[in-house]
Motif scaffolding. Structure first.
Motif, PDB file in Angstrom:
ATOM      1  N   ASP A  67       0.805  -1.223   0.000  1.00  0.00           N
ATOM      2  CA  ASP A  67       0.000   0.000   0.000  1.00  0.00           C
ATOM      3  C   ASP A  67       0.835   1.267   0.000  1.00  0.00           C
ATOM      4  O   ASP A  67       0.297   2.363  -0.121  1.00  0.00           O
ATOM      5  N   LEU A  86       4.534  -3.522   7.963  1.00  0.00           N
ATOM      6  CA  LEU A  86       4.292  -3.790   9.377  1.00  0.00           C
ATOM      7  C   LEU A  86       5.289  -4.827   9.902  1.00  0.00           C
ATOM      8  O   LEU A  86       5.848  -5.609   9.150  1.00  0.00           O
ATOM      9  N   ARG A 136      -5.802  -3.074   4.777  1.00  0.00           N
ATOM     10  CA  ARG A 136      -6.271  -1.714   4.487  1.00  0.00           C
ATOM     11  C   ARG A 136      -6.154  -0.838   5.726  1.00  0.00           C
ATOM     12  O   ARG A 136      -6.737  -1.128   6.766  1.00  0.00           O
ATOM     13  N   ARG A 137      -5.401   0.244   5.593  1.00  0.00           N
ATOM     14  CA  ARG A 137      -5.124   1.122   6.731  1.00  0.00           C
ATOM     15  C   ARG A 137      -5.854   2.452   6.562  1.00  0.00           C
ATOM     16  O   ARG A 137      -5.928   3.004   5.463  1.00  0.00           O
ATOM     17  N   CYS A 144      -8.956  -3.910  13.212  1.00  0.00           N
ATOM     18  CA  CYS A 144      -7.952  -3.785  14.268  1.00  0.00           C
ATOM     19  C   CYS A 144      -7.724  -2.304  14.529  1.00  0.00           C
ATOM     20  O   CYS A 144      -7.395  -1.551  13.608  1.00  0.00           O
ATOM     21  N   TYR A 154      -7.139  -0.883  10.855  1.00  0.00           N
ATOM     22  CA  TYR A 154      -6.788  -1.810   9.784  1.00  0.00           C
ATOM     23  C   TYR A 154      -8.005  -2.670   9.482  1.00  0.00           C
ATOM     24  O   TYR A 154      -8.685  -3.159  10.391  1.00  0.00           O
ATOM     25  N   ARG A 155      -8.270  -2.869   8.173  1.00  0.00           N
ATOM     26  CA  ARG A 155      -9.476  -3.578   7.748  1.00  0.00           C
ATOM     27  C   ARG A 155      -9.132  -4.702   6.774  1.00  0.00           C
ATOM     28  O   ARG A 155      -8.028  -4.753   6.223  1.00  0.00           O
ATOM     29  N   HIS A 166       1.103   6.424   0.737  1.00  0.00           N
ATOM     30  CA  HIS A 166      -0.098   5.593   0.716  1.00  0.00           C
ATOM     31  C   HIS A 166      -0.776   5.732  -0.642  1.00  0.00           C
ATOM     32  O   HIS A 166      -1.205   6.819  -1.033  1.00  0.00           O
ATOM     33  N   GLU A 176      -8.061  -1.551  -3.069  1.00  0.00           N
ATOM     34  CA  GLU A 176      -8.658  -1.070  -1.816  1.00  0.00           C
ATOM     35  C   GLU A 176     -10.185  -0.959  -1.890  1.00  0.00           C
ATOM     36  O   GLU A 176     -10.847  -0.821  -0.868  1.00  0.00           O
TER      37      GLU A 176
END
Length: 290
Positions: free
Chosen positions: A71, A76, A87-88, A127, A151-152, A197, A210
């Motif tokens: 992304d 991480l 996804r952030r 998250c 996060y998704r 991003h 996304e």
């Protein structure tokens, strides 16, 4: 027999809570001048001037190109935990201003992971990570920010953009200012903050991976626009606290209204209202006479 993957909610990330990292920078006048240009100010900053939220221009990521994730963010597993959700989103921040940051000062930021929590939402597993940033200017605590990241799960098909319509109503606000986030504005803010991003500049990635219907406007960019609009309408006020929350994503080339109203002595409510009349990003500011 094939092994069953451990559910993400059962993975223990508690050891990451409390981790800290320290970064340093200098509050450069050139960065502030670029922000002023982006905000369309007629004059640039004066030497030593104070600009709220200018700390977002500093401590920009210095991850090597090979250390970036798909992304565009740093991968991480270094400072932030290796959450297996791709996804952030920067969901919001709460900032307490303790003392002024002025151009030319030496800056130090201590970032700490405050909490990690998993939840289930309409779009699947989530998250939530809360970071605490303590920013010092010439070794004096200037501000404390609690930043919320979400996060998704991976997206399915990207929905179409709704038709462009006139905003339903912005009644109830004391002032409003029209704003059109364009590709150029998004590019300049990404460059200013060294934000890679891809949802902000890579249309095929934003829509195909996304699942967005278009390029996404940066949440902190809109927050900066809101606070700038507030200061233009309230000159001479010293901002002591600011917070914002992203409710709905905003997309490029779709007009928004930057709105504000008083909420009692020394406090105001702000919102970026989208074409559907929704408060897509809400904010609150506390201030006192300078």
């Amino acid at each position: 027999m094939a092994e069953t993957a451990t559910p993400i909610e059962d993975v223990d990330f508690s050891g990451w809570v409390g981790r800290s990292e320290v970064t340093t920078d200098t509050a450069t006048e050139s960065s502030i001048a670029r922000l002023f240009a982006l905000l369309d100010h007629q004059a640039g900053p004066q030497a030593g001037s104070l600009v709220p939220l200018s700390h977002w221009l500093h401590f920009t990521p210095t991850q090597r190109q090979s250390g970036l994730g798909e992304d565009g963010h740093p991968a991480l597993g270094d400072f932030l935990p290796p959450v297996p959700l791709p996804r952030r989103m920067w969901a919001g921040s709460r900032i307490e201003f303790h003392s002024a940051i002025r151009t030319g000062q030496n800056l130090r930021r201590t970032s700490t992971i405050d909490s990690i929590a998993f939840k289930a939402g309409k779009s699947g597993r989530l998250c939530f990570i809360v970071l605490r940033h303590d920013v010092f200017a010439d070794e004096i605590l200037a501000l404390t920010e609690h930043q919320s990241l979400v996060y998704r799960e991976a997206a399915s098909a990207s929905p179409p953009l709704p038709p462009v319509v006139t905003p339903t109503s912005i009644d109830g606000w004391e002032w409003d200012l029209p704003c059109l986030p364009t590709e150029v504005m998004l590019f300049r803010y990404s460059a200013l903050t060294f934000n890679a991003h891809r949802i902000h500049y890579d249309l095929p990635y934003a829509t195909g991976v996304e699942g967005y219907p278009g390029l996404v406007v940066h949440g902190p960019l809109v927050a900066t626009l809101l606070l700038d609009a507030f200061t233009r309408h309230n000159p001479g006020q010293e901002v002591t606290r600011f917070e914002f929350a992203a409710k709905h994503p905003l997309f490029v080339n779709r007009a928004i209204q930057l709105c504000g109203r008083s909420d009692g002595a020394g406090r105001a409510e702000l919102a970026a209202v989208d074409l559907e009349g929704r408060a897509a990003i809400t904010a609150a500011v506390e201030f006192r006479g300078a």
